[in-house]
Design an enzyme around this catalytic site. Structure first.
Site, PDB file in Angstrom:
ATOM      1  CD  GLU A 290     -42.940  70.657   5.290  1.00  0.00           C
ATOM      2  OE1 GLU A 290     -43.899  70.177   5.057  1.00  0.00           O
ATOM      3  OE2 GLU A 290     -42.814  72.329   5.383  1.00  0.00           O
TER       4      GLU A 290
ATOM      5  CB  CYS B 217     -43.710  65.267  -0.147  1.00  0.00           C
ATOM      6  SG  CYS B 217     -43.483  66.487  -1.329  1.00  0.00           S
TER       7      CYS B 217
HETATM    8  P1  NAP Z   1     -34.373  60.567   4.233  1.00  0.00           P
HETATM    9  O1  NAP Z   1     -33.163  59.311   4.779  1.00  0.00           O
HETATM   10  O2  NAP Z   1     -34.773  61.339   5.854  1.00  0.00           O
HETATM   11  O3  NAP Z   1     -32.991  61.469   4.163  1.00  0.00           O
HETATM   12  C1  NAP Z   1     -33.525  63.083   4.038  1.00  0.00           C
HETATM   13  C2  NAP Z   1     -32.348  63.707   4.284  1.00  0.00           C
HETATM   14  O4  NAP Z   1     -31.757  63.278   5.690  1.00  0.00           O
HETATM   15  C3  NAP Z   1     -31.291  63.337   3.439  1.00  0.00           C
HETATM   16  O5  NAP Z   1     -30.404  64.276   3.137  1.00  0.00           O
HETATM   17  C4  NAP Z   1     -29.861  62.349   3.975  1.00  0.00           C
HETATM   18  O6  NAP Z   1     -29.098  62.318   4.261  1.00  0.00           O
HETATM   19  C5  NAP Z   1     -30.562  63.192   5.182  1.00  0.00           C
HETATM   20  N1  NAP Z   1     -30.147  62.033   6.581  1.00  0.00           N
HETATM   21  C6  NAP Z   1     -29.801  61.228   7.284  1.00  0.00           C
HETATM   22  N2  NAP Z   1     -30.454  60.673   7.896  1.00  0.00           N
HETATM   23  C7  NAP Z   1     -29.434  61.479   8.763  1.00  0.00           C
HETATM   24  C8  NAP Z   1     -29.251  62.036  10.009  1.00  0.00           C
HETATM   25  N3  NAP Z   1     -29.203  61.045  10.954  1.00  0.00           N
HETATM   26  N4  NAP Z   1     -29.365  63.543  10.439  1.00  0.00           N
HETATM   27  C9  NAP Z   1     -29.333  64.123   9.804  1.00  0.00           C
HETATM   28  N5  NAP Z   1     -29.924  64.147   8.421  1.00  0.00           N
HETATM   29  C10 NAP Z   1     -29.786  62.542   8.117  1.00  0.00           C
HETATM   30  O7  NAP Z   1     -35.732  60.934   3.745  1.00  0.00           O
HETATM   31  P2  NAP Z   1     -35.303  59.833   2.103  1.00  0.00           P
HETATM   32  O8  NAP Z   1     -35.886  58.670   2.241  1.00  0.00           O
HETATM   33  O9  NAP Z   1     -34.382  60.044   1.251  1.00  0.00           O
HETATM   34  O10 NAP Z   1     -36.518  60.828   1.679  1.00  0.00           O
HETATM   35  C11 NAP Z   1     -38.184  60.524   1.008  1.00  0.00           C
HETATM   36  C12 NAP Z   1     -39.199  60.679   2.142  1.00  0.00           C
HETATM   37  O11 NAP Z   1     -38.708  62.145   1.994  1.00  0.00           O
HETATM   38  C13 NAP Z   1     -40.058  59.989   1.541  1.00  0.00           C
HETATM   39  O12 NAP Z   1     -40.868  59.645   2.959  1.00  0.00           O
HETATM   40  C14 NAP Z   1     -41.189  61.689   1.695  1.00  0.00           C
HETATM   41  O13 NAP Z   1     -42.211  61.960   1.883  1.00  0.00           O
HETATM   42  C15 NAP Z   1     -40.353  62.519   2.065  1.00  0.00           C
HETATM   43  N6  NAP Z   1     -40.238  64.115   1.603  1.00  0.00           N
HETATM   44  C16 NAP Z   1     -41.009  64.749   2.067  1.00  0.00           C
HETATM   45  C17 NAP Z   1     -41.047  66.102   1.200  1.00  0.00           C
HETATM   46  C18 NAP Z   1     -42.169  67.106   2.106  1.00  0.00           C
HETATM   47  O14 NAP Z   1     -42.247  68.461   1.607  1.00  0.00           O
HETATM   48  N7  NAP Z   1     -42.639  67.083   2.912  1.00  0.00           N
HETATM   49  C19 NAP Z   1     -40.902  66.579   0.239  1.00  0.00           C
HETATM   50  C20 NAP Z   1     -39.852  65.172  -0.415  1.00  0.00           C
HETATM   51  C21 NAP Z   1     -39.739  64.224   0.313  1.00  0.00           C
HETATM   52  P3  NAP Z   1     -28.571  61.087   3.007  1.00  0.00           P
HETATM   53  O15 NAP Z   1     -29.212  61.200   1.654  1.00  0.00           O
HETATM   54  O16 NAP Z   1     -27.142  61.168   2.527  1.00  0.00           O
HETATM   55  O17 NAP Z   1     -28.751  59.715   3.659  1.00  0.00           O
END
Ligand code: NAP
Length: 514
Positions: free
Chosen positions: A257, A296
Site C-alpha cells: 500500500e 494515504c
Molecule cells: P517509508 O519511509 O516508506 O516507511 C514506511 C515503513 O517502512 C516504516 O516502518 C519504515 O521504517 C520502513 N522502512 C524504511 N526503509 C525500509 C527498508 N529499506 N526496508 C524495509 N522497511 C523500511 O514511508 P513513510 O514516509 O514513513 O510513510 C508515508 C508514506 O506512506 C506516504 O507516501 C503515504 O502515501 C504512504 N501510506 C500509504 C498508505 C496506504 O494504505 N496506501 C497508508 C499510509 C501511508 P522507519 O520508520 O524505521 O524508517
C-alpha cells in the site's frame, strides 16, 4: 532519561543493545521514549512464531479465533484513554483524529471478530463450487483455502500506528497466521503500548503477536517461503521491498500500500447545483485537515467543471478558514501537527514545488498557531492550490504532499477528467459528487478501473456516507499502479492473502468429506 521500549520476539520482551532512537512530541519538541532493535535474533524469533504460535492458532476454529479478536478489542477499549494520550503526545493529533486511528482499529477488529463468528467451527475454507473435470461427474475439482503456515510481517507507516496494525492483524489472526509488526519509528509508541496490553492479557498463544521497534534491518532476510509481507509506506521503500531476495527468490507473498494522488470529482452537469458543490467543499476541506492531511486516502486533486472553478475555490477556502491549527491539547484547536520535523520539512518543500506549477488559492499558513511555538511545532496550516492547466502541469498529478494540501483543477468533459484522474497512475480512492443517479453511476464506472474504491456522494446519502478517506473494513483498501497494487480488507476477501488456494481434484466422496 527516557524509557526504552522493548521488542517482543520469541514470546519474550527483549531490549535492543544499540544506542537507540528517540521519539519526540511534534508539538512541544520534547523527547518521549526510545526504540532500538539492535542485536535481536530475528531468525530465532520468527522461527518461534512459525513453529509455536502458528500451530496453536491453526488448531482453533475461525469462530474461536474470532472470539480472540473480540477479547483483544475489549482489552484495547479498556485502555483507550491511555492511547489517546500517547497519540496526542507522539502524533500531535486532536481527539477526532486520534479516533480515526484508535477507534478505527478497534472497530475493524470487532468487524473481523463477527466475521469469525459467522465462519463458525471450521478450520478450512472452500473457494467456490466444485467443477466436473470430465463427462463422468464422479471426479471433480474443488478449490480450498488453507491458512498459510508461515508468519505475517507488517512494515507499517507512521500515520496510523493503531489502525495500521489492527486492519492487518485482524484478518491475519482470524486466518490463523502469527503476526510480527514493525511500526514506523516516528510514532511506534502507540503500537507498542497496544501490543504490550494485548500480550499482558494472555489472549493469544505465545509468539502470535510480536513487535520489533526501530530499524528494519534484517527483517526481510528472516522471511521464508510460506510467510507473507504486508507493507504500507512510500512507493520508494515499496520498490526496495519488491526487489528483495525474499520476494524475488522465495516468492514471499507481498502486499504493498503506497502513495496515492486521490481525487474528488464534481461531475459534469452538477455545475449549477449549489448543494452538491457544498458537499464537495465540505468533504475536501475535511479530507485536507483530518490528521493534518497525513492519510494515504486524503484528497490531493479536486476536479470541477471549469465554470465552477472560482466558486469551488471560494467554497473550499471558506471552510478551511475555520480550521484552527496548533497544540491539540487546546480544545479550540481543530488540526494538530505533522508527526515529525522531517515530515514538516517534506510538506513545506512539497508546497514549494507544487506552487511552481499552481496558484495559491487559500493559505492557512498565515494564521497564527494556537498555543504552539512555530519554531518548534510541526504544524502547517491548510493550503489549497489551483491549477488552471491540468493537462500541461505534470507535477500536480505526480507529487504527493503528505500534509494538508490539495490542488483544485478545472475540466471540460467526463472523457477529459477521466484521463486527468488516470494521470495519478492508480489511486486508492476517488469521490464523485452529483445528484443525478445515472450520471453519478456513469462517472463512477468511468474512473473505477484506476482505483480500489470509488465513493459516491449525493444529497440523499450526505448524512449517512462514511467519508471519502475513511477505510471501512467491509470495502477493499488498496489501489492499482502507483498506489502499490495491493488489496486489503473488503470483509472476508482479506483472508485470502493469509491462505493458500489449492485445487483439490478428487472423487465427489472425498470432496464431501471436506
Ligand atoms: P517509508 O519511509 O516508506 O516507511 C514506511 C515503513 O517502512 C516504516 O516502518 C519504515 O521504517 C520502513 N522502512 C524504511 N526503509 C525500509 C527498508 N529499506 N526496508 C524495509 N522497511 C523500511 O514511508 P513513510 O514516509 O514513513 O510513510 C508515508 C508514506 O506512506 C506516504 O507516501 C503515504 O502515501 C504512504 N501510506 C500509504 C498508505 C496506504 O494504505 N496506501 C497508508 C499510509 C501511508 P522507519 O520508520 O524505521 O524508517
Amino acid at each position: 532519561m527516557t524509557e526504552r521500549l522493548k521488542n517482543h520476539l520469541a514470546g519474550q520482551w527483549q531490549a535492543g543493545t544499540g544506542t537507540g532512537v528517540t521519539l519526540y512530541d511534534p508539538v512541544l519538541g520534547t523527547p518521549l521514549v526510545e526504540v532500538d532493535a539492535t542485536g535481536l535474533d530475528l531468525q530465532r524469533g520468527f522461527a518461534f512464531a512459525r513453529s509455536q504460535a502458528g500451530p496453536a492458532l491453526r488448531a482453533k476454529t475461525y469462530q474461536e479465533r474470532g472470539a480472540m479478536l473480540s477479547k483483544i478489542a475489549t482489552v484495547l477499549q479498556s485502555h483507550r484513554d491511555r492511547y489517546y494520550e500517547i497519540s496526542t503526545a507522539n502524533s500531535g493529533t486532536v481527539k477526532n483524529d486520534t479516533a480515526v486511528d484508535v477507534d478505527g482499529g478497534i472497530y475493524t477488529l470487532s468487524t473481523y471478530a463477527r466475521l469469525g463468528e459467522q465462519l463458525g467451527a471450521r478450520r478450512l475454507l472452500l473457494d467456490g463450487e466444485a467443477a466436473k473435470l470430465g463427462k463422468d461427474p464422479l471426479f471433480q475439482s474443488q478449490h480450498i483455502l488453507s491458512p498459510r503456515t508461515g508468519l505475517a510481517l507488517f512494515i507499517n507507516a507512521f500515520n496510523f500506528p493503531s489502525w495500521g496494525l489492527w486492519e492487518k492483524a485482524a484478518p491475519a489472526l482470524l486466518s490463523g497466521v502469527p503476526v510480527v509488526v514493525k511500526p514506523a519509528t516516528a510514532t511506534a509508541w502507540l503500537t507498542h503500548q497496544m501490543v504490550q496490553d494485548v500480550i499482558a492479557a494472555e489472549i493469544l498463544p505465545p509468539g502470535a503477536l510480536s513487535i520489533v521497534c526501530g530499524s528494519s534491518a534484517g527483517l526481510l532476510d528472516a522471511l521464508t517461503p510460506f510467510d507473507v509481507l504486508s507493507f504500507t509506506g512510500s512507493a520508494q521503500t515499496g520498490a526496495l521491498i519488491r526487489s528483495h531476495r525474499a520476494v524475488t527468490e522465495h516468492s514471499v507473498r507481498v502486499n504493498i500500500e503506497a502513495d496515492s494522488l486521490n481525487s474528488a470529482l464534481l461531475i459534469p452537469g452538477a455545475a449549477e447545483d449549489a448543494e452538491t458543490l457544498d458537499l464537495l467543499a465540505k468533504e475536501v476541506s475535511r479530507e485536507m485537515t483530518v490528521k493534518s492531511g497525513q492519510k494515504c486516502t486524503a484528497i490531493r486533486r479536486v476536479f470541477v467543471p471549469e465554470a465552477l472553478y472560482d466558486k469551488a475555490a471560494q467554497a473550499i477556502g471558506a471552510r478551511l478558514q475555520k480550521t484552527t491549527v496548533g497544540n491539540p491539547r487546546n480544545e479550540t484547536v481543530r488540526m494538530g501537527s505533522l508527526v515529525s520535523r522531517e515530515q514538516y520539512q517534506a510538506v513545506v518543500d512539497g508546497i514549494g514545488r507544487l506552487s511552481a506549477q499552481a496558484e495559491l488559492l487559500f493559505d492557512g499558513r498565515t494564521a497564527p498557531l494556537v498555543d504552539a511555538d512555530p519554531a518548534v511545532a510541526c504544524c502547517v496550516g491548510p493550503v489549497l492550490l489551483g491549477c488552471r492547466d491540468p493537462e500541461g502541469r505534470p507535477l500536480v498529478h505526480d507529487l504527493e504532499v503528505f500534509g494538508p494540501v490539495a490542488t483544485l483543477m478545472p475540466y471540460k468533459s467526463l472523457t477529459q477528467v477521466t484521463a486527468l484522474i488516470a494521470r495519478g497512475q492508480g489511486s486508492l480512492v476517488t469521490s464523485v459528487y452529483g445528484k443525478d443517479p445515472a450520471a453519478l453511476a456513469e462517472a463512477a464506472t468511468s474512473v473505477a478501473a484506476y482505483h480500489g474504491r470509488v465513493h459516491v456522494i449525493s444529497p440523499d446519502v450526505a448524512s449517512l456516507q462514511t467519508g471519502h478517506g475513511n477505510v471501512m473494513p467491509q470495502s477493499i483498501h488498496g489501489g492499482p499502479g502507483r498506489a502499490g497494487g495491493g488489496e486489503e480488507l473488503g470483509g472476508l476477501r482479506a483472508l485470502q492473502f493469509y491462505h493458500q488456494r489449492t485445487a483439490l481434484q478428487a472423487s465427489t466422496e472425498v470432496l464431501a468429506a471436506l
